[in-house]
Design a protein around this motif. Structure first.
Motif, PDB file in Angstrom:
ATOM      1  N   MET C   1       0.833  -1.199   0.000  1.00 26.30           N
ATOM      2  CA  MET C   1       0.000   0.000   0.000  1.00 26.30           C
ATOM      3  C   MET C   1       0.868   1.250   0.000  1.00 26.30           C
ATOM      4  O   MET C   1       1.780   1.372   0.807  1.00 26.30           O
ATOM      5  CB  MET C   1      -0.881  -0.009   1.247  1.00 26.30           C
ATOM      6  CG  MET C   1      -2.033   0.956   1.184  1.00 26.30           C
ATOM      7  SD  MET C   1      -2.859   1.007   2.789  1.00 26.30           S
ATOM      8  CE  MET C   1      -2.162   2.460   3.500  1.00 26.30           C
ATOM      9  N   LYS C   2       0.576   2.173  -0.890  1.00 22.84           N
ATOM     10  CA  LYS C   2       1.376   3.396  -0.956  1.00 22.84           C
ATOM     11  C   LYS C   2       1.045   4.315   0.209  1.00 22.84           C
ATOM     12  O   LYS C   2      -0.108   4.679   0.414  1.00 22.84           O
ATOM     13  CB  LYS C   2       1.101   4.142  -2.269  1.00 22.84           C
ATOM     14  CG  LYS C   2       1.764   3.510  -3.453  1.00 22.84           C
ATOM     15  CD  LYS C   2       1.421   4.272  -4.720  1.00 22.84           C
ATOM     16  CE  LYS C   2       1.983   3.529  -5.929  1.00 22.84           C
ATOM     17  NZ  LYS C   2       1.469   4.078  -7.190  1.00 22.84           N
ATOM     18  N   LYS C   3       2.058   4.688   0.959  1.00 21.93           N
ATOM     19  CA  LYS C   3       1.810   5.542   2.126  1.00 21.93           C
ATOM     20  C   LYS C   3       2.191   6.985   1.829  1.00 21.93           C
ATOM     21  O   LYS C   3       1.514   7.909   2.257  1.00 21.93           O
ATOM     22  CB  LYS C   3       2.664   5.012   3.294  1.00 21.93           C
ATOM     23  CG  LYS C   3       2.165   5.450   4.634  1.00 21.93           C
ATOM     24  CD  LYS C   3       0.891   4.709   4.954  1.00 21.93           C
ATOM     25  CE  LYS C   3       0.258   5.221   6.217  1.00 21.93           C
ATOM     26  NZ  LYS C   3      -1.028   4.554   6.467  1.00 21.93           N
ATOM     27  N   ILE C   4       3.317   7.145   1.158  1.00 22.20           N
ATOM     28  CA  ILE C   4       3.759   8.500   0.814  1.00 22.20           C
ATOM     29  C   ILE C   4       3.985   8.572  -0.683  1.00 22.20           C
ATOM     30  O   ILE C   4       4.660   7.707  -1.255  1.00 22.20           O
ATOM     31  CB  ILE C   4       5.085   8.856   1.527  1.00 22.20           C
ATOM     32  CG1 ILE C   4       4.925   8.742   3.038  1.00 22.20           C
ATOM     33  CG2 ILE C   4       5.566  10.255   1.145  1.00 22.20           C
ATOM     34  CD1 ILE C   4       6.203   8.955   3.805  1.00 22.20           C
ATOM     35  N   GLN C  30       3.662   1.348   2.892  1.00 25.25           N
ATOM     36  CA  GLN C  30       3.437   1.236   4.327  1.00 25.25           C
ATOM     37  C   GLN C  30       4.396   0.241   4.961  1.00 25.25           C
ATOM     38  O   GLN C  30       4.661  -0.817   4.408  1.00 25.25           O
ATOM     39  CB  GLN C  30       1.998   0.797   4.603  1.00 25.25           C
ATOM     40  CG  GLN C  30       1.631   0.994   6.064  1.00 25.25           C
ATOM     41  CD  GLN C  30       0.599   0.021   6.551  1.00 25.25           C
ATOM     42  OE1 GLN C  30      -0.254  -0.398   5.792  1.00 25.25           O
ATOM     43  NE2 GLN C  30       0.679  -0.324   7.825  1.00 25.25           N
ATOM     44  N   GLY C  31       4.957   0.609   6.126  1.00 17.73           N
ATOM     45  CA  GLY C  31       5.825  -0.293   6.868  1.00 17.73           C
ATOM     46  C   GLY C  31       7.258  -0.314   6.396  1.00 17.73           C
ATOM     47  O   GLY C  31       8.093  -1.008   6.974  1.00 17.73           O
ATOM     48  N   GLU C  32       7.572   0.455   5.356  1.00 20.04           N
ATOM     49  CA  GLU C  32       8.963   0.482   4.897  1.00 20.04           C
ATOM     50  C   GLU C  32       9.821   1.306   5.843  1.00 20.04           C
ATOM     51  O   GLU C  32       9.348   2.258   6.455  1.00 20.04           O
ATOM     52  CB  GLU C  32       9.044   1.093   3.492  1.00 20.04           C
ATOM     53  CG  GLU C  32       8.866   0.088   2.379  1.00 20.04           C
ATOM     54  CD  GLU C  32       9.279   0.672   1.032  1.00 20.04           C
ATOM     55  OE1 GLU C  32      10.235   0.130   0.444  1.00 20.04           O
ATOM     56  OE2 GLU C  32       8.648   1.638   0.571  1.00 20.04           O
ATOM     57  N   PHE C  33      11.093   0.961   5.923  1.00 20.16           N
ATOM     58  CA  PHE C  33      12.079   1.740   6.669  1.00 20.16           C
ATOM     59  C   PHE C  33      12.984   2.360   5.617  1.00 20.16           C
ATOM     60  O   PHE C  33      13.718   1.666   4.928  1.00 20.16           O
ATOM     61  CB  PHE C  33      12.881   0.814   7.599  1.00 20.16           C
ATOM     62  CG  PHE C  33      13.740   1.533   8.607  1.00 20.16           C
ATOM     63  CD1 PHE C  33      14.666   2.505   8.238  1.00 20.16           C
ATOM     64  CD2 PHE C  33      13.637   1.206   9.977  1.00 20.16           C
ATOM     65  CE1 PHE C  33      15.453   3.151   9.178  1.00 20.16           C
ATOM     66  CE2 PHE C  33      14.431   1.847  10.920  1.00 20.16           C
ATOM     67  CZ  PHE C  33      15.335   2.813  10.520  1.00 20.16           C
ATOM     68  N   ILE C  34      12.891   3.680   5.467  1.00 17.98           N
ATOM     69  CA  ILE C  34      13.629   4.367   4.414  1.00 17.98           C
ATOM     70  C   ILE C  34      14.759   5.193   5.023  1.00 17.98           C
ATOM     71  O   ILE C  34      14.535   5.978   5.949  1.00 17.98           O
ATOM     72  CB  ILE C  34      12.707   5.318   3.613  1.00 17.98           C
ATOM     73  CG1 ILE C  34      11.502   4.565   3.046  1.00 17.98           C
ATOM     74  CG2 ILE C  34      13.483   6.041   2.515  1.00 17.98           C
ATOM     75  CD1 ILE C  34      11.842   3.494   2.034  1.00 17.98           C
ATOM     76  N   GLY C  35      15.962   5.024   4.521  1.00 18.48           N
ATOM     77  CA  GLY C  35      17.079   5.869   4.946  1.00 18.48           C
ATOM     78  C   GLY C  35      17.325   6.943   3.910  1.00 18.48           C
ATOM     79  O   GLY C  35      17.280   6.662   2.714  1.00 18.48           O
ATOM     80  N   ILE C  68       1.803  13.639  -0.945  1.00 15.93           N
ATOM     81  CA  ILE C  68       0.564  13.041  -0.445  1.00 15.93           C
ATOM     82  C   ILE C  68       0.910  11.998   0.604  1.00 15.93           C
ATOM     83  O   ILE C  68       1.659  11.054   0.329  1.00 15.93           O
ATOM     84  CB  ILE C  68      -0.237  12.399  -1.592  1.00 15.93           C
ATOM     85  CG1 ILE C  68      -0.603  13.487  -2.610  1.00 15.93           C
ATOM     86  CG2 ILE C  68      -1.505  11.737  -1.070  1.00 15.93           C
ATOM     87  CD1 ILE C  68      -1.022  12.949  -3.947  1.00 15.93           C
ATOM     88  N   VAL C  69       0.439  12.208   1.826  1.00 20.79           N
ATOM     89  CA  VAL C  69       0.691  11.255   2.900  1.00 20.79           C
ATOM     90  C   VAL C  69      -0.633  10.621   3.285  1.00 20.79           C
ATOM     91  O   VAL C  69      -1.565  11.328   3.683  1.00 20.79           O
ATOM     92  CB  VAL C  69       1.322  11.946   4.125  1.00 20.79           C
ATOM     93  CG1 VAL C  69       1.523  10.951   5.253  1.00 20.79           C
ATOM     94  CG2 VAL C  69       2.646  12.597   3.754  1.00 20.79           C
ATOM     95  N   THR C 197       5.509   3.382   9.095  1.00 18.69           N
ATOM     96  CA  THR C 197       6.412   3.737   8.008  1.00 18.69           C
ATOM     97  C   THR C 197       7.477   4.685   8.568  1.00 18.69           C
ATOM     98  O   THR C 197       7.145   5.640   9.265  1.00 18.69           O
ATOM     99  CB  THR C 197       5.628   4.429   6.882  1.00 18.69           C
ATOM    100  OG1 THR C 197       4.524   3.578   6.535  1.00 18.69           O
ATOM    101  CG2 THR C 197       6.505   4.669   5.672  1.00 18.69           C
ATOM    102  N   VAL C 198       8.748   4.376   8.303  1.00 21.36           N
ATOM    103  CA  VAL C 198       9.840   5.133   8.898  1.00 21.36           C
ATOM    104  C   VAL C 198      10.684   5.801   7.819  1.00 21.36           C
ATOM    105  O   VAL C 198      11.068   5.164   6.839  1.00 21.36           O
ATOM    106  CB  VAL C 198      10.753   4.202   9.743  1.00 21.36           C
ATOM    107  CG1 VAL C 198      11.935   4.980  10.322  1.00 21.36           C
ATOM    108  CG2 VAL C 198       9.967   3.521  10.849  1.00 21.36           C
ATOM    109  N   VAL C 199      10.946   7.089   7.990  1.00 27.00           N
ATOM    110  CA  VAL C 199      11.861   7.794   7.100  1.00 27.00           C
ATOM    111  C   VAL C 199      12.937   8.419   7.988  1.00 27.00           C
ATOM    112  O   VAL C 199      12.620   9.192   8.888  1.00 27.00           O
ATOM    113  CB  VAL C 199      11.140   8.904   6.316  1.00 27.00           C
ATOM    114  CG1 VAL C 199      12.128   9.669   5.439  1.00 27.00           C
ATOM    115  CG2 VAL C 199      10.012   8.327   5.470  1.00 27.00           C
TER     116      VAL C 199
END
Lengths: 269, 255, 282
Positions: C1-4, C30-35, C68-69, C197-199
């Motif tokens: 699912m697209k979160k951002i 959703q749920g991704e950890f993005i660096g 879009i969030v 979801t983490v950025v």
């Protein structure tokens, strides 16, 4: 260059932050590491005379910290604060760097020469007239380093120099430390970045709960994995890689590890 | 860090009185002597305040403040006793000085009024946690923004002072002499101001952002972590206070 | 699912000429950890602020494109409404202390009070984040009396307690000792596993490589690449962007030892050990 004799310190009676530390500092570049709250910053403030020991004495050169003011000590020992905003107050980069040297009595020509050299070292020589507040955080930090180097003290302490620095900034700080070492100066740092310690400092002291629990060459110190674990200090990444590859020796740089693996010739390279 | 507050943490009856009642009490102490400008009323107020401060076990704490206020009022007493416009009846001599009755009693009245008001405020300030007071007011409809300013000022000022200390340390580290005679100290103090002001501006902006992203301006109905405290005899005390006011008005009208 | 979803985002600060963000587009699930990595002034912090609406609502300036969030267009919403969906932790923990609360416990409650949660719900959430970030021992202390590291944990805990769908962290561990930052990374990683979801912007490149699902490489306001850590750190032009690969990658590159996929180099300690170990010892 610094002799610390049986020094203890507490803000309030009963809770000692520094407990009976005795250390001698020579010219080896030295990193002081340890958990948050281990007493590292307090210790450095004691060296700088910003705090006075509850007991014990600190001798810098041939004068006792107990008997001098920080302003007098400034001729011998420089400290770069962690937060550049606490330090910067002049309107131009050049004035900021001139402040220290002029304060400790360098004549104006010498002060200017030292200031320009220091700014060249940190790469700000083309921004003399810029207002320091317009610099980025990492440049502000480099400016603070320059303003201490310009004072040409024999001892320089850096409080967390690598915070907010990217790769380029770290490279610069590395070169600065190297050139200060070449000028026979004692460079000390308080730091959490173990990879930076491994690459740049000859001696490492581990603080835990106000005591210096380990002191030796950086390689010796990072070999003491049990004591480090108890002090909640993580060895440098390269040391960890060497360890997990089954090597007994302690690696401090990539080069060391790569050479060792290459000679350990199972890989056709 | 010590927050700027005079609050004394004790467990007395007064500490358990609703902050609003303490505010009403201040109101009564100010208004009743205006309705009934009589000495016995002022004296009764002094007695009442003293008793309440004693019950709250903060009488000693309030003494330095009274001392300070009295010192100022003493000058009023002297000036009015000597030079009040309506002075006619000599009252007593103090060395070569002649005090007059009219001015002296006029000043005494002012003194007692001010003492009463200060005492009533002391009861509030010494026995009420600032956060409890502000939270009570916000619950009663005070804007949370004003509430925030009232609460944060007690903490942010000491915080600025400690920033100043760090900046001073940084300058001493670069050879600026800060110890010595007044001139040296003043000279050392001035360069502190630039970074302190600038630092607080930067910090204020960053803090404003941090508050926003925690929903500070949210239009939702705000709730509170702390439960409404179990204050004692709130209705009864409030009723009594209003009764006193009413009695004063009636007295005034009837007499 | 697209979160951002970020589409052609452009942004320029007031009274500057250069674009801080220059035509950036990407999506995060959703749920991704993005660096997010890149040299200083690459636009990392600005991008973070654009994700939570501080750009353009707090900072003015020229703004183009869309962020879009969770289905809400940031520009059309408000910071406080967005704060329920997406939280942000800033670099400086000190200015994240509200100053109006006398204990760590009350401090964490600040955001929850603004959300209008019930007292019971607040107590539950606060206890849980105190535990997660290991600051239960200091819960009754004045927030200003904490060490930099403890303050940083409190700042993160204060946002996590609000349970946003997305959490943006801008160098959240700069003041923490290595053990402390490892614990924080682990806690955030756990939240990401649970669906948050983490950025995260961080200079600690080894940790980014270990914890991120994907890494976004920024340079001069442009998105250079957005791929797995192994892909990103195996690029041979990294130094052009002022970024250096984790030491594990560098060692393997020097020894020309690739992952089993034959394309990328190891980015983490465990990958490097796996690739190298068999070849050194029997």
């Amino acid at each position: 260059m610094i002799k610390v004799k049986d020094v203890s310190f507490s803000y309030q009676a009963g809770t000692e932050i520094i407990k009976d530390i005795t250390l001698h500092f020579d010219q080896r570049s030295t990193a002081i590491i340890g958990q948050n709250g281990a007493g590292k910053t307090t210790f450095v403030k004691l060296l700088k005379g910003l705090l006075k020991p509850s007991s014990g004495d600190i001798i810098i050169g041939d004068s006792s910290v107990n008997e001098t003011t920080p302003a007098t000590l400034a001729k011998q020992i420089g400290l770069v604060f962690q937060n550049p905003n606490d330090q910067i107050f002049k309107r131009s980069v050049l004035e900021e760097v001139l402040f220290g040297p002029l304060n400790i009595g360098q004549n104006p020509e010498l002060a200017k020469e030292n200031a320009l050299n220091a700014l060249k070292m940190v790469g700000l020589e083309n921004r003399l007239e810029v207002n320091p507040q317009d610099l980025s955080l990492s440049d502000k930090k480099l400016l603070c380093i320059a303003s201490i180097i310009a004072m040409d003290t024999n001892i320089i302490i850096l409080d967390e120099p690598t915070i907010a620095q990217d790769h380029l900034g770290k490279q610069k700080i590395k070169e600065i430390i190297q050139s200060l070492k070449e000028k026979q100066k004692l460079v000390m740092t308080i730091i959490h970045d173990m990879d930076f310690v491994a690459e740049n400092f000859e001696r490492t002291i581990v603080f835990q709960q106000g005591k210096a629990i380990l002191d030796g060459s950086t390689r010796e110190v990072f070999a003491e994995s049990d004591i480090l674990a108890a002090a909640r200090v993580e060895p440098p990444s390269i040391t960890q890689l060497g360890y997990w590859l089954g090597y007994k020796q302690v690696f401090l740089t990539e080069k060391e590890l790569i050479e060792t693996i290459k000679t350990d010739s199972k890989i056709a390279l | 860090m010590k927050a700027l507050t005079l609050y004394e943490d004790r467990n007395t009856f007064i500490h358990h009185v609703h902050p609003i009642n303490k505010l009403i009490y201040i109101f009564i102490i100010i208004v009743v002597p205006l309705i009934l400008p009589l000495f016995p009323v002022l004296i009764a107020g002094i007695i009442m305040n003293t008793v309440l401060l004693l019950i709250a076990n903060v009488f000693k704490k309030s003494l330095p403040i009274f001392g300070f206020v009295l010192l100022i009022l003493l000058t009023v007493l002297i000036i009015q006793g000597l030079f009040h416009a309506e002075n006619a009846t000599p009252l007593f001599h103090l060395g070569p000085l002649l005090f007059y009755k009219e001015g002296f009693f006029y000043a005494l009245q002012i003194t007692l009024r001010v003492l009463n008001i200060v005492a009533a405020f002391m009861i509030l300030v010494l026995t009420t946690k600032p956060s409890d007071l502000v939270e009570t007011l916000v619950r009663k409809g005070l804007s949370p923004k004003i509430g925030y300013v009232l609460q944060s000022v007690f903490q942010i000022i000491p915080q600025m002072l400690s920033t100043m200390e760090t900046i001073s340390d940084a300058q001493r580290s670069r050879g600026m002499e800060t110890e010595g005679n007044l001139f040296v100290r003043i000279k050392a103090f001035l360069p502190l101001l630039g970074p302190v002001v600038l630092n607080s501006l930067i910090q204020t902006r960053e803090r404003a952002m941090a508050l926003e992203v925690r929903g500070f301006s949210s239009l939702r109905h705000k709730t509170f972590l702390n439960e409404v405290k179990n204050y004692r005899y709130t209705t009864f005390i409030q009723f009594t206070l209003w009764l006193v006011l009413l009695a004063a008005i009636i007295w005034r009208v009837v007499l | 699912m697209k979160k951002i979803v970020v589409e052609n985002l452009k942004y320029r600060y007031p009274s500057t000429e250069k674009l801080a963000l220059d035509d950036i587009s990407f999506t995060i699930n959703q749920g991704e950890f993005i660096g997010i990595i890149g040299q200083n002034s690459a636009g990392k912090s600005t991008l973070c602020q654009a994700l939570v609406g501080l750009v353009p609502h707090f900072y003015q300036g020229a703004y183009g494109g869309k962020v879009i969030v969770d289905g809400i267009e940031v520009k059309q919403s408000s910071i406080s409404e967005l704060s329920l969906k997406v939280g942000i932790v800033f670099q400086n923990p000190f200015t994240q202390v509200t100053g109006s609360k006398l204990t760590v416990y009350e401090e964490i409650a600040f955001g929850l009070e603004n959300m209008g949660l019930t007292r019971i719900e607040m107590l539950e959430r606060i206890d849980s984040v105190l535990d997660l970030f290991d600051i239960t021992a200091v819960k009754n202390r004045n927030p200003f009396d904490l060490s930099g590291g403890q303050m940083q944990r409190m700042a993160i805990a204060s946002i996590v307690a609000m349970k946003p769908d997305v959490i943006v962290l801008d160098e959240p561990t700069s003041q923490l000792d290595p053990q402390g930052s490892e614990e924080v990374f682990r806690a955030i990683g756990e939240l990401s596993n649970q669906g948050m979801t983490v950025v995260m912007v961080e200079h600690k490149i080894e940790k980014i490589a270990e914890y991120s699902d994907r890494v976004l490489l920024l340079h001069e306001g442009k998105c250079v690449d957005f791929a797995s850590p192994a892909d990103i750190f195996s690029r041979d032009d990294l130094h052009e962007y002022g970024v250096v690969a984790p030491v594990y990658t560098r060692v393997c590159q020097a020894l020309k030892q690739k992952n089993i996929d034959k394309k990328t180099y190891p980015a983490t300690l465990s990958e490097a050990v796996e690739v190298l170990r068999g070849k050194i010892h029997d």
